[in-house]
Design a protein around this motif. Structure first.
Motif, short mmCIF file in Angstrom:
data_model
loop_
_atom_site.label_atom_id
_atom_site.label_comp_id
_atom_site.label_asym_id
_atom_site.label_seq_id
_atom_site.Cartn_x
_atom_site.Cartn_y
_atom_site.Cartn_z
N LEU A 21 -27.62 75.44 38.29
CA LEU A 21 -26.86 74.86 37.18
C LEU A 21 -25.40 75.30 37.18
CD1 LEU A 21 -29.45 75.35 34.29
CD2 LEU A 21 -29.00 73.27 35.58
N SER A 22 -24.59 74.42 36.63
CA SER A 22 -23.20 74.74 36.36
C SER A 22 -22.99 74.64 34.86
CB SER A 22 -22.26 73.77 37.08
OG SER A 22 -20.95 73.89 36.58
N ALA A 23 -22.35 75.64 34.28
CA ALA A 23 -22.14 75.64 32.83
C ALA A 23 -21.32 74.44 32.38
CB ALA A 23 -21.45 76.94 32.40
N THR A 24 -20.53 73.86 33.29
CA THR A 24 -19.71 72.71 32.92
C THR A 24 -20.55 71.45 32.75
OG1 THR A 24 -19.26 72.23 35.25
CG2 THR A 24 -17.70 73.65 34.10
N SER A 38 -26.76 69.33 25.59
CA SER A 38 -26.34 67.97 25.91
C SER A 38 -25.67 67.97 27.28
CB SER A 38 -25.39 67.43 24.84
OG SER A 38 -24.24 68.27 24.74
N GLY A 39 -25.27 66.79 27.73
CA GLY A 39 -24.59 66.69 29.01
C GLY A 39 -25.34 65.81 29.99
N MET A 40 -24.92 65.83 31.25
CA MET A 40 -25.53 65.00 32.29
C MET A 40 -25.78 65.84 33.53
SD MET A 40 -23.42 61.39 31.95
CE MET A 40 -21.83 62.20 32.16
N TYR A 44 -34.16 66.03 37.47
CA TYR A 44 -35.05 66.48 36.40
C TYR A 44 -35.22 67.99 36.42
CZ TYR A 44 -39.32 67.20 33.69
OH TYR A 44 -40.24 67.65 32.78
N VAL A 45 -35.26 68.58 37.60
CA VAL A 45 -35.47 70.02 37.68
C VAL A 45 -34.30 70.78 37.05
CG1 VAL A 45 -34.41 70.32 39.98
CG2 VAL A 45 -36.21 71.88 39.22
N LYS A 46 -33.09 70.25 37.14
CA LYS A 46 -31.95 70.88 36.48
C LYS A 46 -32.10 70.82 34.95
CE LYS A 46 -28.20 70.43 39.84
NZ LYS A 46 -26.82 69.91 40.04
N LYS A 47 -32.54 69.67 34.46
CA LYS A 47 -32.76 69.50 33.03
C LYS A 47 -33.78 70.51 32.52
CE LYS A 47 -34.23 65.87 29.79
NZ LYS A 47 -34.55 64.44 29.64
N ALA A 48 -34.89 70.64 33.24
CA ALA A 48 -35.93 71.58 32.83
C ALA A 48 -35.45 73.02 32.92
CB ALA A 48 -37.17 71.38 33.70
N VAL A 64 -33.22 71.90 21.04
CA VAL A 64 -33.17 70.44 20.99
C VAL A 64 -32.49 69.98 22.28
CG1 VAL A 64 -32.32 68.42 19.76
CG2 VAL A 64 -33.01 70.46 18.48
N GLU A 65 -33.20 69.19 23.08
CA GLU A 65 -32.71 68.84 24.41
C GLU A 65 -32.28 67.38 24.45
OE1 GLU A 65 -32.56 67.10 27.69
OE2 GLU A 65 -34.74 67.34 27.57
N LYS A 66 -30.97 67.17 24.70
CA LYS A 66 -30.41 65.82 24.77
C LYS A 66 -29.71 65.58 26.11
CE LYS A 66 -29.63 65.47 19.76
NZ LYS A 66 -28.62 65.23 18.69
N ILE A 67 -30.16 66.25 27.14
CA ILE A 67 -29.53 66.13 28.46
C ILE A 67 -29.98 64.83 29.12
CG2 ILE A 67 -29.33 67.17 30.74
CD1 ILE A 67 -29.94 69.87 29.40
N GLU A 68 -29.05 64.11 29.71
CA GLU A 68 -29.35 62.86 30.42
C GLU A 68 -29.38 63.11 31.92
OE1 GLU A 68 -27.43 59.13 29.03
OE2 GLU A 68 -26.21 60.49 27.82
N ILE A 69 -30.24 62.36 32.61
CA ILE A 69 -30.30 62.43 34.06
C ILE A 69 -29.58 61.20 34.63
CG2 ILE A 69 -31.79 62.43 36.10
CD1 ILE A 69 -33.93 63.75 34.38
#
Length: 224
Positions: A21-24, A38-40, A44-48, A64-69
């Protein structure tokens, strides 16, 4: 004593610590101990991994997870390609029983079906599928049907939880109804909640675990 601002920085640091992961990539907001991500990301493995990193930070009440792939153009592959690769990866994982998983893929989402003896096998199948390039998410519908006919003992599960140094088992109640275990009461972190559930799953004869544990923090740790 961590307020929301300090907790937010801890979550950002935890995400930055993960090698994938990158914090950005990930936005982090915190209110009263509740973390919103949030973010993009491009897998899927990065999101998890971002969600897991946040949940394991001391002081986090909920995530609360709002990350988009958003897949890169070069990473776009067909559902048939994904299904074939998931099947191949499952076949080569020693923890996954052979020929016991059905794989269904639709628009990048993978659904796993079947029956296993142990939850660690179910978890392994999920982890394998989640790492395949192109996967947007995994629905794990594998059922646990233990070969063991042992009677599930609530006291044994309770004792196993109390033996774990990381968990305060005094505030955890264990109820057994047939092959189902229900955990209730309070813990002080998401990590403790997850560990208690993993311990319950290891009891012979368990088919399902309902984790109703509530994460309760000392109010002095919650920022305003």
């Amino acid at each position: 004593m961590k307020n929301d601002k300090e907790l937010r920085q801890d979550v950002i640091d935890a995400i930055r610590w993960e090698p994938l992961l990158s914090a950005t990539e990930i936005g982090v907001e915190v209110k009263d101990g509740i973390v919103t991500l949030s973010g993009m990301v491009d897998s899927y493995v990065k999101k998890a991994e971002a969600e897991d990193a946040a949940k394991h930070v001391k002081g986090v009440v909920a995530v609360v997870e709002k990350i988009e792939i958003i897949l890169l153009e070069s990473a776009l592959i067909t559902d048939n390609d994904i299904a074939a690769e998931v099947v191949r990866a499952l076949k080569w994982n020693w923890q996954v029983p052979p020929d016991k998983v059905s794989v269904i893929v639709e628009d990048g989402w993978v659904k796993l079906e079947g029956e296993f003896d142990w939850n660690f096998q179910r978890t392994a199948a999920h982890d394998v599928a989640s790492k395949v390039i192109g996967v947007k998410g995994v629905f794990n519908d594998i059922k646990i049907i233990p070969a063991s006919k042992n009677t599930v003992e609530a006291l044994e599960i309770k004792n196993a939880i109390q033996r774990n140094w990381a968990i305060n088992g005094e505030d955890i109640l264990v109820n057994v109804a047939g092959t189902q275990v229900t955990l209730s009461g309070t813990v002080s972190s998401w990590y403790q909640k997850e560990q208690a559930e993993l311990i319950a799953w290891k009891a012979p004869g368990v088919w399902t675990v309902e984790n109703e544990l509530v994460v309760i923090l000392d109010q002095s740790l919650v920022g305003h």
